[in-house]
Design a protein around this motif. Structure first.
Motif, PDB file in Angstrom:
ATOM      1  N   THR A  70       0.782  -1.238   0.000  1.00 44.63           N
ATOM      2  CA  THR A  70       0.000   0.000   0.000  1.00 44.63           C
ATOM      3  C   THR A  70       0.811   1.285   0.000  1.00 44.63           C
ATOM      4  O   THR A  70       0.287   2.328  -0.345  1.00 44.63           O
ATOM      5  CB  THR A  70      -0.912   0.064   1.243  1.00 44.63           C
ATOM      6  N   CYS A  71       2.059   1.232   0.432  1.00 47.16           N
ATOM      7  CA  CYS A  71       2.743   2.500   0.687  1.00 47.16           C
ATOM      8  C   CYS A  71       4.233   2.451   0.324  1.00 47.16           C
ATOM      9  O   CYS A  71       4.737   1.431  -0.131  1.00 47.16           O
ATOM     10  CB  CYS A  71       2.594   2.872   2.165  1.00 47.16           C
ATOM     11  N   GLN A 102       0.667  -2.061  -8.320  1.00 49.11           N
ATOM     12  CA  GLN A 102       1.109  -3.193  -7.509  1.00 49.11           C
ATOM     13  C   GLN A 102       1.823  -4.245  -8.358  1.00 49.11           C
ATOM     14  O   GLN A 102       1.727  -5.438  -8.135  1.00 49.11           O
ATOM     15  CB  GLN A 102      -0.056  -3.803  -6.731  1.00 49.11           C
ATOM     16  N   TYR A 134      -2.369  -4.317   3.896  1.00 52.03           N
ATOM     17  CA  TYR A 134      -3.155  -4.292   2.665  1.00 52.03           C
ATOM     18  C   TYR A 134      -4.278  -5.317   2.671  1.00 52.03           C
ATOM     19  O   TYR A 134      -5.232  -5.190   1.929  1.00 52.03           O
ATOM     20  CB  TYR A 134      -2.252  -4.524   1.447  1.00 52.03           C
ATOM     21  N   GLU A 177       3.516   1.233  -6.551  1.00 52.25           N
ATOM     22  CA  GLU A 177       2.500   1.061  -5.512  1.00 52.25           C
ATOM     23  C   GLU A 177       1.074   1.246  -6.036  1.00 52.25           C
ATOM     24  O   GLU A 177       0.131   0.783  -5.415  1.00 52.25           O
ATOM     25  CB  GLU A 177       2.777   1.970  -4.313  1.00 52.25           C
TER      26      GLU A 177
END
Length: 123
Positions: free
Chosen positions: A43-44, A71, A118, A68
């Motif tokens: 996620t980050c 993904q 996530y 990100e």
């Protein structure tokens, strides 16, 4: 005769410049390098650093870049290290992020910072 020499010189110059330009377009050497795209959950920015570091820890990995937003992890590795892509996915799962082939152990995943969880997020 003078015009002919001038045209000939210009033609040679153009051909030389064309070949030189074609050579400079190759910004990356790809002979002996395999590129593989892998879905990796995260996620980050902390996930990005963890994923790329885990991938780079595998022998044969030349490049590992995770996006990100999509993904997707783009791995580049030596064709002589055929197992490098699979090993990179295992290394990433061991670090706490799920990949296409391997799921991170819950005990490792639960130790990640809250921003990196996530599995609880539904997009």
């Amino acid at each position: 005769m003078k015009t002919f020499k001038m045209l000939f010189t210009v033609a040679i110059l153009l051909v030389t410049v064309s070949f030189a330009n074609a050579q400079s377009d190759k910004t990356e050497r790809t002979i002996g390098i395999k590129t593989e795209k892998v879905k990796v959950s995260g996620t980050c920015g902390m996930d990005k650093r963890r994923i790329e570091t885990a991938a780079y820890s595998v022998d044969g990995i030349k490049s590992a870049v995770w996006n990100e937003y999509t993904q997707i992890l783009v791995l580049k590795y030596s064709v002589f290290k055929k197992e490098a892509g699979d090993k990179a996915q295992r290394s990433i799962a061991t670090a706490g992020n799920d990949t296409e082939k391997y799921k991170a152990d819950d005990s490792v995943y639960n130790k990640l910072p809250d921003c990196c969880h996530y599995r609880t997020m539904q997009l």
